[in-house]
Design a protein around this motif. Sequence first.
Motif, short mmCIF file in Angstrom:
data_model
loop_
_atom_site.label_atom_id
_atom_site.label_comp_id
_atom_site.label_asym_id
_atom_site.label_seq_id
_atom_site.Cartn_x
_atom_site.Cartn_y
_atom_site.Cartn_z
N LYS A 1 -16.07 1.67 3.20
CA LYS A 1 -14.88 2.08 4.11
C LYS A 1 -13.87 2.97 3.51
N PHE B 1 -12.64 3.49 8.43
CA PHE B 1 -11.67 2.82 8.00
C PHE B 1 -11.80 1.51 7.86
N ALA B 2 -11.45 0.89 6.53
CA ALA B 2 -11.45 -0.47 6.46
C ALA B 2 -10.84 -1.18 7.30
N TYR B 3 -9.66 -0.83 7.77
CA TYR B 3 -8.75 -1.50 8.78
C TYR B 3 -8.45 -0.39 9.82
N GLU C 1 -9.63 4.10 3.01
CA GLU C 1 -8.29 3.32 2.98
C GLU C 1 -7.52 4.04 2.03
N SER D 1 0.86 -1.18 0.19
CA SER D 1 -0.10 0.15 -0.14
C SER D 1 0.78 1.34 0.12
N GLN E 1 -4.49 0.52 9.81
CA GLN E 1 -4.20 1.54 8.78
C GLN E 1 -4.20 3.00 9.34
#
Length: 181
Positions: A64, A168-170, A66, A36, A173
């Motif tokens: 989401k 956030f997706a994660y 990212e 990423s 992150q």
Amino acid sequence: MASPAYTFSPVLQEFEIPVADYLKSHTSLTGGLVVSALIFHHFDDGSRRILLIQRAATDGFPLKWEIPGGAAEITDKSVFDGVCREVLEETGLKVTKILRKADTKDEWEGRRGGRWRKITFVVEVEGSEDRKKTPKVKLSPEEHQDFGWVTLEEIENTRFEDGTEIEFAYEKQRGTILGLF
């Protein structure tokens, strides 16, 4: 190997190898490698923002947010080429410099098995030298539906200036971003 279209710091030389070779030298990674990119934009007034992209409603982790990235492919000439390919596919931006690697350890067991690793790099893109306007983003609509150039304060508050939540997706992150801002 032909000369790449990007430059990178000599301390990152270990990533200028084919993805297949990287995986062979890291035998615990039986699932694969995800790459990423943190893309900052610096303005004349000294402020800076980072690019976030919003996943499409029809994709995994719908709506989401990212940073650009995805699975490095065995056919990628290098780990860096995987980052450059993902950034181009998802944002239409061309990576020109790979500045550094995030100092994070992000590994997990995949849903379908196998151990995965994610490596995040700080990069510059074509157009980033213009400190008066942000580089032009062109999203891949199958994967992402919106983007924003966000401030540190917006990341910290998980809200855009207009009050809209940044989910956030994660969550890990978000920590990576905060650590590099």
